[in-house]
Design an enzyme around this catalytic site. Structure first.
Site, PDB file in Angstrom:
ATOM      1  CB  CYS A  70       5.588   0.921   7.058  1.00 56.08           C
ATOM      2  SG  CYS A  70       4.706   2.346   6.354  1.00 56.08           S
ATOM      3  CB  CYS A 129       2.212  -0.152   1.374  1.00 57.10           C
ATOM      4  SG  CYS A 129       0.638   0.508   1.935  1.00 57.10           S
TER       5      CYS A 129
END
Length: 474
Positions: A458, A138
């Site tokens: 994250c 991500c």
């Protein structure tokens, strides 16, 4: 370690005794700060002697759409190309003025494994411009941007286009391994008898398709399941998660209606209508959210479809330059890209704690405190993940036990936090979100009159990223 984390954190004081209610009330009030001007403080610049100033000139993105909707018949490079063309149009950048193009993506289309190259050629950039693709879950477009920063800092380049793309409407689905081995053997077979023998060996089980993994390879646990455990470890309730999800959608809708999401470009999908805005923003009510059942840990989990980010198609692109080059070409930069860090931790029990580890480290590198930051933009993978990170940041025990720090840095003030919505509402194309975060910080700093912004996210594998961004003098 999970039990130790859970027991110890439950003994810690909460971030704020009525934290969820206070921030929900403040953020959902009519004085949501969307148009409020934050008083610009007199602060030092983060420029360093002998180090090039690197600036964000512009950032754009396609509308982020729920997968399986209007973009369903496209390919990833189509979206990336649209973002690149939007950047060219918005900046009037000569197509041969770029030194390097870098794109991030997670689930790659096998036909365009170097999607940066295919998209740049399709967008009309010179074929003399090198392009490569990076991946780090991500935070893939964060890697694309920081790779560009490194190329400029080292003197290799002056002008970089970085971006990211994700296309979840058509993910690669493979034959089973047994079927793949049989097909490869058929390709090598030299006689009719060998071919017939191999064909005769095929069984129904061979035909079972292999879908892209939705679980961590190292732990075999899905990210949603991990988010549910993390929320439990930090004592984050279902109510708090639903309140935060509602906050995200409400703020995103307000920002969209106010025209603040100016990085979104219109995109004419071939054979379909013009797409002009994100389609996942759906403000609801606490009553409606409460009706949803747990999505991962059943029946007692707290993570639901509504307080999780959704599968999204979309692409983003940013123009990064040395300040000297930008000014020489007549551009007015939006922001300086300053210190950044990448972090990594236990992928089993701390999979989604990248912001809690990255934020203190990047503040220390920049010589700043949480109070110095005017704008926060954290990636919202799950509402429970966001609140677990905020509680970790506000925990002396966590700072001392896991980071070797003497004390906590504290949680961000919610009146500065994700005020134009986040991944829960705007959407989260894995490879593209990082550029959205950075561009949003730059725009909010301009709108609100702040000087410093902080991006944190994250990523799968127990990794994370944080960056400090400084407003360009207006």
């Amino acid at each position: 370690m999970a039990s130790m984390l859970m027991n110890s954190l439950r003994c810690c004081p909460p971030v704020n005794p009525a934290w969820a209610v206070q921030y929900a009330t403040r953020s959902l009030s009519t004085s949501v700060q969307l148009h409020a001007q934050v008083q610009t403080k007199s602060k030092k610049t983060l420029a360093k002697p002998g180090v090039k100033n690197i600036v964000l000139v512009e950032g754009v993105r396609t509308p982020f759409l729920l997968s399986g909707t209007t973009y369903a018949d496209l390919m990833p490079h189509d979206l990336a190309r649209a973002a690149l063309q939007g950047l060219l149009h918005k900046t009037s950048l000569p197509k041969d003025a770029v030194d390097y193009i870098i794109y991030g993506t997670v689930i790659q289309e096998v036909k365009t494994s170097n999607v940066a190259r295919e998209a740049s050629l399709g967008a009309g950039f010179s074929d003399k411009i090198p392009s490569h693709t990076v991946t780090m879950a991500c935070i893939s477009s964060n890697v694309a941007m920081t790779t560009g920063v490194g190329l400029i800092t080292s003197g290799q380049c002056d002008t970089i286009v970085a971006g990211g793309v994700e296309f979840m409407s058509d993910v690669p689905i493979r034959h089973s391994r047994k079927m793949r081995k049989t097909m490869l053997a058929l390709n090598r077979a030299k006689t009719l008898g060998q071919r017939l023998s191999l064909i005769g060996s095929i069984r129904m089980a061979h035909l079972t398709p292999e879908l892209p993994a939705v679980a961590e390879f190292s732990t075999a646990e899905t990210m949603g399941h991990s988010a549910d455990r993390l929320a439990a470890a930090f004592g984050v309730t279902r109510l708090e998660q639903d309140e935060f999800a509602l906050r995200s959608h409400t703020l995103a809708k307000q920002a969209q209606d106010a025209g603040l999401l100016s990085d979104v470009i219109s995109f004419k999908v071939p054979g379909r209508d013009m797409v002009t805005k994100d389609n996942g923003i759906r403000p609801s009510s606490m009553e409606q959210l409460a009706k949803l059942k747990p999505a991962f840990i059943k029946p007692h989990g707290t993570v639901t479809a509504a307080n999780s980010s959704f599968l999204t198609d979309g692409a983003s692109a940013v123009l990064i330059m040395s300040e000297e080059k930008a000014l020489a070409m007549g551009y007015k930069p939006k922001a300086y890209l300053r210190d950044f860090v990448f972090v990594s931790q236990d992928p089993k029990d701390q999979l989604l704690l990248g912001p809690a580890y990255g934020t203190p480290k990047v503040l220390a590198r920049a010589g700043l405190t949480m109070d110095d930051i005017d704008v926060f933009e954290f990636h919202e993978a799950f509402a429970g993940q966001i609140m677990a990170n905020l509680k970790a940041l506000d925990s002396d025990w966590f700072a001392q036990t896991y980071m070797g720090r003497k004390a906590k840095v504290g949680a961000p003030a919610m009146e500065k936090f994700n005020l134009w919505g986040g991944s829960l509402s705007l959407g989260h194309p894995f490879g593209a979100t990082g550029c959205r975060l950075v561009t949003t910080v730059a725009h909010r700093l301009q709108k609100e009159g702040g000087q410093y912004g902080l991006v944190a996210a994250c990523a799968a594998g127990g990794q994370g990223h944080a960056m400090v961004i400084e407003a360009y003098p207006q």
